[in-house]
Design a protein around this motif. Sequence first.
Motif, PDB file in Angstrom:
ATOM      1  N   UNK A 230      22.464  47.852 -11.927  1.00  0.00           N
ATOM      2  CA  UNK A 230      21.294  48.574 -11.447  1.00  0.00           C
ATOM      3  C   UNK A 230      20.902  49.744 -12.313  1.00  0.00           C
ATOM      4  N   UNK A 231      21.246  49.709 -13.595  1.00  0.00           N
ATOM      5  CA  UNK A 231      20.923  50.828 -14.482  1.00  0.00           C
ATOM      6  C   UNK A 231      19.521  50.720 -15.086  1.00  0.00           C
ATOM      7  N   UNK A 260      14.600  50.000 -19.866  1.00  0.00           N
ATOM      8  CA  UNK A 260      14.790  51.133 -20.782  1.00  0.00           C
ATOM      9  C   UNK A 260      15.986  50.951 -21.714  1.00  0.00           C
ATOM     10  N   UNK A 261      17.007  50.260 -21.205  1.00  0.00           N
ATOM     11  CA  UNK A 261      18.219  50.065 -22.013  1.00  0.00           C
ATOM     12  C   UNK A 261      18.482  48.580 -22.181  1.00  0.00           C
ATOM     13  N   UNK A 262      19.190  48.243 -23.240  1.00  0.00           N
ATOM     14  CA  UNK A 262      19.697  46.877 -23.388  1.00  0.00           C
ATOM     15  C   UNK A 262      21.148  46.962 -23.831  1.00  0.00           C
ATOM     16  N   UNK A 263      21.994  46.149 -23.179  1.00  0.00           N
ATOM     17  CA  UNK A 263      23.423  46.191 -23.455  1.00  0.00           C
ATOM     18  C   UNK A 263      23.768  45.150 -24.516  1.00  0.00           C
ATOM     19  N   UNK A 264      24.448  45.614 -25.556  1.00  0.00           N
ATOM     20  CA  UNK A 264      24.897  44.728 -26.626  1.00  0.00           C
ATOM     21  C   UNK A 264      26.382  44.962 -26.853  1.00  0.00           C
ATOM     22  N   UNK A 281      25.133  50.543 -24.519  1.00  0.00           N
ATOM     23  CA  UNK A 281      23.719  50.478 -24.190  1.00  0.00           C
ATOM     24  C   UNK A 281      22.929  51.178 -25.284  1.00  0.00           C
ATOM     25  N   UNK A 282      21.886  50.527 -25.740  1.00  0.00           N
ATOM     26  CA  UNK A 282      20.983  51.155 -26.696  1.00  0.00           C
ATOM     27  C   UNK A 282      19.599  51.229 -26.071  1.00  0.00           C
ATOM     28  N   UNK A 283      18.771  52.110 -26.590  1.00  0.00           N
ATOM     29  CA  UNK A 283      17.398  52.188 -26.098  1.00  0.00           C
ATOM     30  C   UNK A 283      16.657  50.924 -26.496  1.00  0.00           C
TER      31      UNK A 283
END
Length: 797
Positions: A230-231, A260-264, A281-283
């Motif tokens: 839920x971030x 807003x964020x994407x997790x890699x 997480x990056x923008x």
Amino acid sequence: MSEFIKWFKDLSIEDISEVGGKNASLGEMYNNLTKLGVNIPNGFAVTASAYKYFFTKNGLWKPLKELFKDFEAENIDELKRVGKIARELIMKAKIPDDLKKDILQGYKSLKKEYGEGVSLAVRSSATAEDSPTASFAGQNESYLNIKGEENLLQAYKMCLSSNFTDRSISYKYSHGFDPLKVYLSVVIMKMVRSDMASSGVMFSIDTENGFKDVIFINSAWGLGENIVQGTIEPDSFYVHKPTLKQGYRAVLKRKLGNKEKMMIFSKTLHKAILAEQFTKNIKTPIEKRLKYSLSDEEVLKLADWAVKIEEHYGKIYKQYMPMDMEWAKDGIDGELYIVQARPETVHSQEKASYFEIYRLLEKSNILLTGNAVGEKIGSGKVKILRSMAESEKFKKGDVLVAPTTSPDWEPVMKIASAIITETGGRTCHAAIVSRELGKPAIVGAKNSTKILKENQEVTVSCAEGEIGKVYDGILKFEIEKVDVSKLPKPKTKIMMNLGNPELAFSLAKLPVDGIGLARMEFIISNYIKAHPMAIKHPELLSDTERALLDELSFPFDGDMEEFFIKTLSEGVATIASSVYPKKCIVRMSDFKSNEYANLLGGRHFEPIEENPMLGFRGAARYTHPNYAEGFELECKAMKRAIEVMGFDNIYLMIPFCRRIEEAKRVKEALAKNGLGDVSVYMMCEIPNNVILVDEFLKVFDGISIGTNDLTQLTLGVDRDSEIVSFDYDERDEGVKRMVKMAVEGAKRNNKYSGLCGQAPSDYPEFAAFLVKIGIESISLNPDSVLKTIKDISKLEE
């Protein structure tokens, strides 16, 4: 064959006791649905027998049994202490050599199938999870992108220890499971590299109200954990199952999330043994945030799979079985995959005919808004928690306010009266747990920890559509419990007025005979926001207006007309879907010039009128040079809703049609725009419509009486003027006589007659009058439907 390892090809749903819900479901799908085109990554289960063998060989049963003796799950401090000791016992233990050998042999087989560089997803699969009554969603850990033998073995042990996380122990106790008798199997499967693409969750039912006719898909860039935690607010899509099964290929409804964020996966080297596990997480780049993370083709492929999965599990359980699925797109091979499926555990347990309607009885200042979860109302004192370390201050009945929640928070969530989080979409874990607990929740309520104050009294309403509202103070509300199966069925058709697509699915359970008035204006003003002529002539806009329009159309590759046509058609189709295949009467736009002027760019195209109520509105616009191009866009949207999306239950309605010649011109314009074969009604709201009803019905297929304007024009009262509002009354004998003449005219011509004004919603005696004169249908505001059904049924006895 080893008792410790079982490949997906050797598994079915019957094997839950040995391999857990996740593994059993993956095996079931791998064996039955891959041949139907559903992509399932290959893998194997490390069995519950292996779990018990691990515990037995390491002598863990006795100390664990002692640890849980006299254990009180409600005591949060005790829960934390016991969970920590249990996990440490497991992590200090060693994997027996024969079990280790089998796991590594399975790894070698996957490398042979997918290549030496394949990475793995190592996921927990509890033997009690994913049943129709308990989901165990997020209770145990998963480890992704695992490479190397030592990392794999360590990940396996960490999965076993996650059977004793605080949240998992609490969940087991609250659902009546013995924590020492819920064994853990582990999934080891090909990792779908969604870190390089997109991923999300999917339900074959609407998660908020149990509407069965849609597939709901959430999607975001990168790994799916951000959606689950839920971030972020993900993109959301709906697809209509009945029309999809008929071969229509269209998204029903969509909403662009902020993403807003994407997790890699982190590239940073780490000394820990699970170096490849670490994520960051990056923008999200702005161009990705403003674009949908799935194409329409991909949405429809997932929807096809959802239907196949739901139908397959329905056969297994021998009942309707809505499904909760996880999907991922591989950034390397570009393919979509289903990585998990389980029965949905909230709405599948409800009685189809029974529902509750929550209504606020008073209002106050709205403090903040967000995404509504559930359709309930709760109130209490605000308690702001930034971590579970502050949980001791939380008391039963408080309103939980937090930046985000994870399944660790479940012990606090179950005693809350309502839940508010700053981040998250409608399928994050906070939302899922809130639904299971039957708590109203608002997720994605930005800055709620700053706006709300500790111990402030608030009311949380999720009963007003998809937007949840937090009101100041403790407000009164009521709960109406209705068993639709016990309601009488009146001879007079009862339909519903609806303009807001956000309310459509929640109102689908109401026992109506269709939509008597779907208002196009709400969709244009709230979703499109721009004047139709501004879409056609953006060169006339100011730089600021053009920039705003470019932003609105950006998700549609900057195609402004596609943005308008898809947004309007999907809004109308969403309303039509709630009653499909029953009739949905859609009124073409009926803004007044002052209302049109308030739309983006509207000032360039609208005249300034002293009395817009009687001016450039309704049918007069549709063939006028100042608006004909705008009407063309409206027609294209309706043609798409009917022909491309498959909603042949849509009937069109023309408002404020003054003269016969005007009626003919409008019908010609409809035919010119490809709508010549669609049934078209006239809004009967001008005295001339009544006087010449026979002539108008040679042009139109029926009438729907609009009492608001008919009353205004019969009595000569401006309904926008407060000073003469005391003279505005639909029950006036002259108005009633007009209505009766119109209904008699429709009967005389064997044409449809309905009424969609406010009067029968406000005045039961007016509804009684309509029944007496033999009107075919009455269309009401949603909150009047149930009472009017009961009242009319008594009149007809």
